[in-house]
Write a protein that holds these residues in place. Sequence first.
Motif, PDB file in Angstrom:
ATOM      1  N   ARG A 113       0.834  -1.209   0.000  1.00 50.29           N
ATOM      2  CA  ARG A 113       0.000   0.000   0.000  1.00 50.29           C
ATOM      3  C   ARG A 113       0.868   1.257   0.000  1.00 50.29           C
ATOM      4  O   ARG A 113       0.592   2.219  -0.717  1.00 50.29           O
ATOM      5  N   LYS A 114       1.933   1.245   0.786  1.00 56.65           N
ATOM      6  CA  LYS A 114       2.806   2.407   0.884  1.00 56.65           C
ATOM      7  C   LYS A 114       3.559   2.659  -0.419  1.00 56.65           C
ATOM      8  O   LYS A 114       3.661   3.795  -0.892  1.00 56.65           O
ATOM      9  N   LYS A 115       4.125   1.580  -1.014  1.00 59.00           N
ATOM     10  CA  LYS A 115       4.918   1.725  -2.237  1.00 59.00           C
ATOM     11  C   LYS A 115       4.053   1.844  -3.483  1.00 59.00           C
ATOM     12  O   LYS A 115       4.457   2.454  -4.464  1.00 59.00           O
ATOM     13  N   GLY A 116       2.896   1.195  -3.461  1.00 61.88           N
ATOM     14  CA  GLY A 116       2.024   1.195  -4.629  1.00 61.88           C
ATOM     15  C   GLY A 116       2.314   0.070  -5.602  1.00 61.88           C
ATOM     16  O   GLY A 116       1.705  -0.019  -6.658  1.00 61.88           O
ATOM     17  N   TYR A 117       3.229  -0.820  -5.269  1.00 64.49           N
ATOM     18  CA  TYR A 117       3.552  -1.980  -6.096  1.00 64.49           C
ATOM     19  C   TYR A 117       4.242  -3.013  -5.214  1.00 64.49           C
ATOM     20  O   TYR A 117       4.604  -2.735  -4.074  1.00 64.49           O
ATOM     21  N   ASN A 118       4.449  -4.220  -5.752  1.00 62.94           N
ATOM     22  CA  ASN A 118       4.981  -5.307  -4.928  1.00 62.94           C
ATOM     23  C   ASN A 118       6.301  -5.854  -5.443  1.00 62.94           C
ATOM     24  O   ASN A 118       6.428  -7.032  -5.676  1.00 62.94           O
ATOM     25  N   ASN A 119       7.283  -5.012  -5.655  1.00 61.40           N
ATOM     26  CA  ASN A 119       8.615  -5.525  -5.934  1.00 61.40           C
ATOM     27  C   ASN A 119       9.413  -5.347  -4.656  1.00 61.40           C
ATOM     28  O   ASN A 119       9.734  -4.226  -4.274  1.00 61.40           O
ATOM     29  N   PRO A 120       9.746  -6.459  -3.961  1.00 63.09           N
ATOM     30  CA  PRO A 120      10.359  -6.357  -2.642  1.00 63.09           C
ATOM     31  C   PRO A 120      11.678  -5.598  -2.582  1.00 63.09           C
ATOM     32  O   PRO A 120      12.008  -5.050  -1.551  1.00 63.09           O
ATOM     33  N   LEU A 121      12.438  -5.571  -3.660  1.00 67.40           N
ATOM     34  CA  LEU A 121      13.768  -4.966  -3.595  1.00 67.40           C
ATOM     35  C   LEU A 121      13.870  -3.623  -4.308  1.00 67.40           C
ATOM     36  O   LEU A 121      14.955  -3.060  -4.407  1.00 67.40           O
ATOM     37  N   LEU A 122      12.751  -3.124  -4.796  1.00 64.35           N
ATOM     38  CA  LEU A 122      12.767  -1.817  -5.464  1.00 64.35           C
ATOM     39  C   LEU A 122      11.900  -0.849  -4.685  1.00 64.35           C
ATOM     40  O   LEU A 122      10.761  -1.131  -4.371  1.00 64.35           O
ATOM     41  N   HIS A 123      12.442   0.257  -4.352  1.00 61.99           N
ATOM     42  CA  HIS A 123      11.667   1.349  -3.778  1.00 61.99           C
ATOM     43  C   HIS A 123      12.351   2.647  -4.184  1.00 61.99           C
ATOM     44  O   HIS A 123      11.892   3.330  -5.072  1.00 61.99           O
ATOM     45  N   THR A 124      13.504   2.916  -3.584  1.00 61.73           N
ATOM     46  CA  THR A 124      14.253   4.120  -3.956  1.00 61.73           C
ATOM     47  C   THR A 124      15.165   3.861  -5.148  1.00 61.73           C
ATOM     48  O   THR A 124      15.665   4.802  -5.742  1.00 61.73           O
ATOM     49  N   ARG A 125      15.425   2.609  -5.467  1.00 61.75           N
ATOM     50  CA  ARG A 125      16.324   2.167  -6.542  1.00 61.75           C
ATOM     51  C   ARG A 125      17.796   2.484  -6.257  1.00 61.75           C
ATOM     52  O   ARG A 125      18.637   2.318  -7.128  1.00 61.75           O
ATOM     53  N   VAL A 126      18.112   2.920  -5.047  1.00 58.72           N
ATOM     54  CA  VAL A 126      19.504   3.199  -4.691  1.00 58.72           C
ATOM     55  C   VAL A 126      20.316   1.908  -4.764  1.00 58.72           C
ATOM     56  O   VAL A 126      21.406   1.884  -5.333  1.00 58.72           O
ATOM     57  N   MET A 127      19.787   0.824  -4.190  1.00 56.80           N
ATOM     58  CA  MET A 127      20.518  -0.445  -4.207  1.00 56.80           C
ATOM     59  C   MET A 127      20.732  -0.924  -5.641  1.00 56.80           C
ATOM     60  O   MET A 127      21.826  -1.370  -5.997  1.00 56.80           O
ATOM     61  N   LEU A 128      19.723  -0.810  -6.471  1.00 57.76           N
ATOM     62  CA  LEU A 128      19.822  -1.224  -7.873  1.00 57.76           C
ATOM     63  C   LEU A 128      20.921  -0.458  -8.596  1.00 57.76           C
ATOM     64  O   LEU A 128      21.765  -1.039  -9.279  1.00 57.76           O
ATOM     65  N   ARG A 129      20.935   0.859  -8.425  1.00 58.29           N
ATOM     66  CA  ARG A 129      21.933   1.692  -9.112  1.00 58.29           C
ATOM     67  C   ARG A 129      23.333   1.544  -8.531  1.00 58.29           C
ATOM     68  O   ARG A 129      24.318   1.863  -9.194  1.00 58.29           O
ATOM     69  N   ALA A 130      23.427   1.068  -7.292  1.00 60.52           N
ATOM     70  CA  ALA A 130      24.731   0.973  -6.629  1.00 60.52           C
ATOM     71  C   ALA A 130      25.528  -0.266  -7.030  1.00 60.52           C
ATOM     72  O   ALA A 130      26.723  -0.354  -6.735  1.00 60.52           O
ATOM     73  N   VAL A 131      24.910  -1.226  -7.715  1.00 67.19           N
ATOM     74  CA  VAL A 131      25.660  -2.418  -8.128  1.00 67.19           C
ATOM     75  C   VAL A 131      26.769  -1.979  -9.080  1.00 67.19           C
ATOM     76  O   VAL A 131      26.539  -1.234 -10.034  1.00 67.19           O
ATOM     77  N   ASP A 132      27.993  -2.429  -8.798  1.00 70.04           N
ATOM     78  CA  ASP A 132      29.140  -1.972  -9.575  1.00 70.04           C
ATOM     79  C   ASP A 132      30.177  -3.095  -9.641  1.00 70.04           C
ATOM     80  O   ASP A 132      30.059  -4.097  -8.937  1.00 70.04           O
TER      81      ASP A 132
END
Length: 192
Positions: free
Chosen positions: A168-187
């Motif tokens: 309800r808070k995020k508006g969708y159900n992808n457990p590892l995506l919210h701010t996308r900081v973790m996604l963009r930080a993969v290097d």
Amino acid sequence: MAVKIKGGERIRAYLKELEGKVQNAKAVKAGFLEGATYPDGTPVAYIASIQEFGGKVNVPEKETTVYRSVNPDGSFKRDGKFVKRGSSNFATTHTVPAHEIVIPPRPFFRGAIAKNKDEWGKVLGISLKRSGYSAATALATVGQKMVEDIQGSIIDFSDPPNSPSTVRKKGYNNPLLHTRVMLRAVDAEVDE
């Protein structure tokens, strides 16, 4: 029977040249490297490890204020749903008891390794040949592939799902995506 081989010095020189190229890099690291942080300074690797292995958060007791909008007849607007402070004309303060939040393990990183590790060796071999046996170039290519595979695992991860309140808070159900900081930080980084 005697065999005579010509050109031995050229072969040795070529092999020595290849040896120098292949030794110019030793390893590649992929994941959440030092220095990657959330805007508040929290290391991305710390949050990623909690997501990967799970964890518990002890939340202390606290006071919270709930805002709602009330019609002139005293009934709640919006079926009594909470609203933001600025659009409210009714507020109540409540004590939220101490509680524990359990974060389930979401092994996206181990999943990426299990799914793609065999492919990474193939990419390394192909890249070595294409780059004239430059280990630094080949390892950088493999590192980029690893980054893409880890990011794909973050995007595709779905089980266990978020709690209904988080959805309800995020508006969708992808457990590892919210701010996308973790996604963009993969290097990835090549050690030379």
